[in-house]
Design an enzyme around this catalytic site. Structure first.
Site, PDB file in Angstrom:
ATOM      1  N   SER A   7       0.859  -1.083   0.637  1.00  0.00           N
ATOM      2  CA  SER A   7       0.229   0.155   0.082  1.00  0.00           C
ATOM      3  C   SER A   7       1.344   1.191   0.228  1.00  0.00           C
ATOM      4  CB  SER A   7      -1.137   0.257   1.219  1.00  0.00           C
ATOM      5  OG  SER A   7      -1.592   1.276   0.915  1.00  0.00           O
TER       6      SER A   7
ATOM      7  N   TYR B  74      -5.196   7.669  -6.558  1.00  0.00           N
ATOM      8  CA  TYR B  74      -4.602   6.988  -6.095  1.00  0.00           C
ATOM      9  C   TYR B  74      -4.660   6.653  -4.412  1.00  0.00           C
ATOM     10  CZ  TYR B  74       0.130   5.860  -5.022  1.00  0.00           C
ATOM     11  OH  TYR B  74       1.669   4.521  -4.349  1.00  0.00           O
TER      12      TYR B  74
ATOM     13  N   LYS C 217      -5.659   3.485  -3.168  1.00  0.00           N
ATOM     14  CA  LYS C 217      -4.153   2.242  -2.128  1.00  0.00           C
ATOM     15  C   LYS C 217      -5.766   1.931  -0.899  1.00  0.00           C
ATOM     16  CE  LYS C 217      -0.882   2.331  -4.041  1.00  0.00           C
ATOM     17  NZ  LYS C 217      -0.356   0.654  -3.518  1.00  0.00           N
TER      18      LYS C 217
ATOM     19  N   THR D 107      12.831   5.810  -5.192  1.00  0.00           N
ATOM     20  CA  THR D 107      12.837   5.299  -6.839  1.00  0.00           C
ATOM     21  C   THR D 107      12.112   5.772  -7.702  1.00  0.00           C
ATOM     22  OG1 THR D 107      10.774   5.370  -6.354  1.00  0.00           O
ATOM     23  CG2 THR D 107      12.386   3.817  -4.802  1.00  0.00           C
TER      24      THR D 107
END
Length: 255
Positions: free
Chosen positions: A141, A155, A159, A190
């Site tokens: 999550s 988003y 989630k 990332t």
């Protein structure tokens, strides 16, 4: 223990060509486990792994919204490695825009990956786990499954839905010896905030200046996030051995 104690475990991981998924695959292979890894680009995955020994890797090009393709991927993992011991539903991408700006198609595409893709994987792996009376499912999550921010409505909605699905699943399969965990990372270093992983609405509306500013700030953030992606798998991998764990786990100081 619902896992092999005398040999490598087999993991089925989604969303593996970048970010947390890629780092998880790297560390699993380095420790000698088997990995069936789904990705939109097997070439990008194998290239990103570099010199890592991929003898125990099964790279699978899969569109997670395609239920038949997901079922075929799980069957391929069974054919190559035998039973799947651990599933990590990690695939996903960001969508940053005001609720008014997000189109029906954009919202549905997001849910297809974040929620329905996960659901497709669960339907494919659970019969085998129930038959063996064991297995482990880890759903990824986000901090945005716990709280909301302007611009992240779609988003967060996806989630939050994943959190509800996971909680119900954990109670449903406990008597079959199947463990279910939910990890909630904060901001990791990332590619998630780069344009190939962070989508923006095709159209914008007047007046959402704060969201435009937030978008600009997020697009310049990569490389400065608090979370180290190389450290996160070390918090996920021990789940395989741990006997008792809370259903949810926060990852990262910001989370």
């Amino acid at each position: 223990m619902p896992y092999p104690t005398t040999g490598p475990a087999t993991w089925f991981v989604t969303g593996t060509s970048r970010g947390l998924g890629l780092e998880l695959v790297r560390q699993l292979l380095q420790r000698g486990d088997n990995v069936a890894a789904t990705t939109r680009s097997t070439e990008r995955l194998t290239a990103a792994l570099g010199s890592v020994d991929t003898a125990r890797l099964l790279a699978l090009p899969v569109a997670l919204a395609d239920e038949k393709a997901v079922a075929a991927a799980v069957e391929a993992a069974h054919a190559r490695f035998g039973a799947v011991d651990v599933v990590v539903n990690n695939a996903g991408y960001g969508l940053l825009g005001a609720v008014e700006e997000v189109t029906d198609a954009e919202a549905r595409d997001l849910f297809d990956v974040q929620l329905f893709g996960t659901w497709n994987v669960l339907r494919a792996v659970l019969p085998g786990m129930r038959a063996r009376r064991g297995g482990h499912i880890i759903n990824v999550s986000s901090i945005l499954g716990l709280t909301t921010f302007p611009g992240w409505g779609a988003y967060c909605a996806a989630k939050y839905a994943l959190e509800g699905l996971t909680g119900a699943l954990a109670a449903e399969v406990a008597d079959f010896g199947i463990r279910v965990n939910l990890v909630e990372p904060g901001y990791l270093r990332t590619d998630f905030l780069r344009t190939h992983s962070l989508r923006l609405p095709a159209r914008t509306a007047d007046g959402y200046d704060a969201i435009r500013q937030m978008t600009d700030e997020h697009l310049t953030m990569p490389g400065t996030q608090l979370g180290d992606r190389s450290e996160q798998p070390t918090a996920i991998i021990p789940h395989r051995e741990a006997a008792r764990l809370p259903c949810t786990q926060l990852l990262g100081s910001d989370s």
